[in-house]
Write a protein that holds these residues in place. Structure first.
Motif, PDB file in Angstrom:
ATOM      1  N   LEU A 257       8.661  67.612 -18.945  1.00  0.00           N
ATOM      2  CA  LEU A 257       7.478  67.724 -18.099  1.00  0.00           C
ATOM      3  C   LEU A 257       6.231  67.199 -18.796  1.00  0.00           C
ATOM      4  O   LEU A 257       5.442  66.450 -18.222  1.00  0.00           O
ATOM      5  N   ASN A 260       6.237  63.409 -19.120  1.00  0.00           N
ATOM      6  CA  ASN A 260       5.925  62.732 -17.869  1.00  0.00           C
ATOM      7  C   ASN A 260       4.475  62.902 -17.465  1.00  0.00           C
ATOM      8  O   ASN A 260       3.849  61.977 -16.947  1.00  0.00           O
ATOM      9  N   THR A 261       3.919  64.087 -17.702  1.00  0.00           N
ATOM     10  CA  THR A 261       2.509  64.288 -17.375  1.00  0.00           C
ATOM     11  C   THR A 261       1.640  63.399 -18.249  1.00  0.00           C
ATOM     12  O   THR A 261       0.727  62.722 -17.765  1.00  0.00           O
ATOM     13  N   GLY A 264       1.900  59.918 -17.180  1.00  0.00           N
ATOM     14  CA  GLY A 264       1.164  59.697 -15.943  1.00  0.00           C
ATOM     15  C   GLY A 264      -0.315  59.533 -16.166  1.00  0.00           C
ATOM     16  O   GLY A 264      -0.952  58.667 -15.584  1.00  0.00           O
TER      17      GLY A 264
END
Lengths: 365, 367
Positions: A257, A260-261, A264
């Motif tokens: 997580l 990916n954050t 992003g």
């Protein structure tokens, strides 16, 4: 000025144009220039497109690597033995994404590769690329994620109909070695801070063990600052103040997580390089979301973003100790992004993969 | 047991329940606006009492027909609940069916359960709902956030079942049951329908955790078939995180198991400005709703009239929506948003210099 440490020499090169100020030279041993074999797994979906991009660029640069290509698809039961043998022989592999089927009873091949080759550390380098405007500035985060155990143990069973249990396993052995890798990475790359991400207020024993291992290793590196943050607070801080993070070390799921954050906020998974490394082998792939192979539309229109895999292959060249090729590839890619003319859809442009690759090749010097 | 639950739910739905707020329980007659509703109020610690005062004032100015029953956390462990929350407090919430809770600091020590855990277990609060929308006037990097996160609150990774297998090896159990997943999926779709939302996204990691998240997804799909007018999609959690930070406007209603819900709801709170501005509501069996402010009790600014009551006020608005007092809820929400948008009265955490009382008065003036 807050410029990323690593891009400083590159920016100098970019601004100086063709006249480069060389750093003190890299002195190879005789025979280092012999071509090295690297296993190449194109994968599914956009995989073949982007690995083809890497092959083209390597060809143009005459880089001393040659690829042994193997077809592996996400719906195979296991990774074929010949592929595993090839990776064990070559020690280095470059791969596109392998699509993991949902709920199908087939174990993810990405996970299988990691477990069999014991690639226990997954590294994602999330930093702002010059020229690519995002909502957050000054992002320079490396997420180091434990890759073999934790929530991804794959140990699930149905207790009674309608009740399913999944085991999350944390061992001191794995937590210790990932903590050691994280601090060693920080030390070797001149990073100042390591943050451990956890949820030990709820999962007291499991994440508590992880934290204990991190604290022990931290005492051996007194010059590197160490702190801990709970995963939900961490995600909140990532979207509001990402500049406070440097190197982050996490167990398996949170790492997914957080990586990916962080990817992003720094521009998306289409541009973040990353890889998996173990004691003996290294597999380089697109940074975050290895199981995400894009939509069919992107494959048909051939508009996949090759930047992530190109930067990962630059990481691979450095790993193989070909620093000058790595520098050339990296600066060419960064120059293309900076100019902004050839950008794929996820970066706001409309180019095809081939156009981006041609632009990178044109910028190679 | 799960099939019985499904049968009851389909019965209620097929009768066209006119009172959607209590779809699994007895319908409450909320028709007359003059009939006062009793609600339990836990002011909490630290800044709790000040912001609870704000809420009371705003409600009085807006003529909301709610009568508050205040309960405080005791300073002794009540043996019936094994925590500092007394049995009377819990009975009050069970009776009134609605409550509002301020921030509570869990006293450190052994021999008692944490306050949040007590509330959750005793009242069987199975869903945590957090509406996240960008506040116009308070600029963050994200301007177009408008989503609801609905998180399963009882099981999943937070079951608390851990043990040491041998020295250096720890196992933690993640439990997913059909009953709990169906319950929260039902609530999510029902919420989407009553609030006019178009899309529900289930967040999962079923490609890795095939049986557990697979079961969760199966339950969501079953419920989705009963609501054909609402679009249903499934998103893997890593894609979801990335899409949220790149383009939060892509999401509408998110329904998730416990751990992912925790992380994603805090991520969304970060997108709109932090926990000090985020409302939250816990839904329990039998239509119980306990709205709460999720920020801390901030003991350093307690009593100084500096606290920001926005989170508790917005939570009370979601409480009003649960009670179907939509016009009052809209009025109060508009007043709050307008006050923040104007920018004249802002508390210290939003960058202004107003006191709590000034801010509250400004909201009352806007009503």
């Amino acid at each position: 000025m807050a410029t990323s440490r690593r891009s400083l020499p590159l920016l100098r090169t970019l601004m100086a144009g063709k006249t480069q100020t060389r750093t003190v030279t890299y002195m190879p041993r005789p025979g280092d220039g012999a071509p090295r074999p690297v296993t190449l797994i194109p994968g599914d979906g956009i995989g073949p497109l982007v690995t083809n991009a890497v092959e083209q660029v390597m060809e143009t640069m005459h880089a001393p690597v040659y690829f042994e290509k193997y077809e592996v698809h996400g719906d195979m039961k296991r990774v074929p033995q010949e592929v595993m043998d090839s990776i064990r022989k070559n020690k280095v592999c470059l791969k596109g994404g392998l699509k993991t089927p949902m709920g199908g009873g087939v174990n993810s091949l990405n996970m299988q590769l990691r477990k069999e080759l014991d690639l226990y550390a997954s590294l994602v380098n999330c930093c702002n690329l010059p020229g690519l405007r995002t909502r957050h500035e000054n992002v320079d985060i490396v997420v180091i994620r434990e890759n073999t155990e934790g929530e991804y143990s794959g140990l699930e069973h149905e207790v009674v109909p309608g009740v399913v249990e999944s085991l999350k396993v944390i061992t001191k052995f794995c937590s210790e070695r990932i903590a050691k890798y994280a601090f060693e990475y920080a030390y070797l790359n001149n990073r100042k801070k390591v943050t451990a991400v956890h949820k030990a207020n709820i999962m007291k024993l499991a994440d508590g063990l992880f934290l204990e291992s991190c604290r022990e290793v931290a005492t051996k590196y007194p010059s590197i600052k160490y702190n801990e943050i709970i995963v939900d607070n961490c995600c909140m801080q990532l979207v509001s103040k990402p500049e406070q993070f440097d190197v982050m070390v996490t167990p398996n799921l949170y790492g997914n997580l957080v990586a990916n954050t962080a990817a992003g906020i720094a521009g998306g998974t289409g541009v973040m390089p990353g890889g998996n490394v173990g004691a003996e082998f290294a597999v380089f792939e697109q940074g975050a979301s290895a199981g995400n192979v894009g939509k069919e539309k992107i494959v048909e229109q051939m508009k996949a973003n090759p930047v992530a895999l190109l930067l990962s292959s630059a990481m691979m060249l450095r790993h193989l100790q070909f620093p000058s090729f790595a520098d050339r590839l990296e600066s060419a890619v960064k120059r293309v992004i900076l100019e902004g003319q050839y950008r794929t859809k996820d970066l706001g442009g409309d180019s095809t993969t081939q156009e981006v690759v041609d632009a990178v090749i044109a910028k190679l010097d | 047991m799960a099939t019985q639950l499904l049968r009851r739910v389909t019965q209620i739905l097929s009768h066209g329940n006119p009172n959607p707020s209590s779809h699994i329980s007895v319908a409450r007659p909320f028709s007359s606006a003059t009939e006062t509703i009793r609600a339990t109020l836990f002011p909490g610690d630290g800044i709790g009492p000040e912001i609870a005062e704000s809420v009371k004032q705003v409600f009085k100015t807006a003529d909301v027909p709610i009568e508050w029953e205040e309960h405080y956390v005791g300073d002794q462990v009540d043996p019936r609940t094994q925590s500092f929350l007394t049995w009377e407090s819990l009975e009050s919430v069970r009776r009134n069916r609605v409550g509002l809770k301020g921030p509570m600091a869990t006293p450190i020590g052994k021999g008692h359960r944490s306050l949040n855990l007590t509330l959750r277990k005793e009242l069987n609060l199975y869903a945590n709902v957090r509406p996240c929308y960008s506040l116009p006037g308070y600029k963050t990097r994200y301007d177009d956030v408008n989503l609801i996160t609905i998180r399963e609150n009882t099981e999943g990774e937070y079951s608390g079942l851990e043990h040491q297998v041998v020295r250096g090896v720890v196992e933690s159990l993640k439990i997913i049951t059909r009953q709990a997943s169906l319950r929260v999926a039902e609530y999510a779709f029902h919420y989407a329908k009553t609030h006019g939302r178009e899309r529900v996204s289930a967040i999962h990691k079923a490609n890795i955790m095939q049986k557990t998240d697979g079961l969760f997804l199966k339950c969501c799909r079953e419920v989705a078939e009963k609501y054909p007018e609402i679009t249903y999609e499934e998103v893997v959690i890593d894609n979801c995180c990335m899409m949220l930070v790149k383009n939060p406007a892509l999401f509408d209603v998110l329904v998730m198991p416990n751990l992912y819900g925790d992380i994603i709801s805090d991520l969304c709170a970060g997108l709109i400005g932090g926990l000090g501005l985020t409302p939250s509501c816990n839904i329990g069996e039998g239509g119980i709703a306990l709205a709460e402010a999720v920020h801390g009790s901030a003991p350093d600014i307690a009593g100084k009239n500096m606290a920001n009551p926005t989170a508790l006020l917005l939570s009370s608005v979601s409480m009003l929506r649960h009670l179907n007092l939509h016009d009052k809820a809209d009025r109060i929400q508009d007043a709050i948003l307008n006050t923040i948008a104007e920018g004249k009265y802002r508390t210290a955490d939003l960058g202004g210099t107003s006191t709590t009382t000034d801010f509250t008065k400004a909201i009352c003036d806007h009503l």
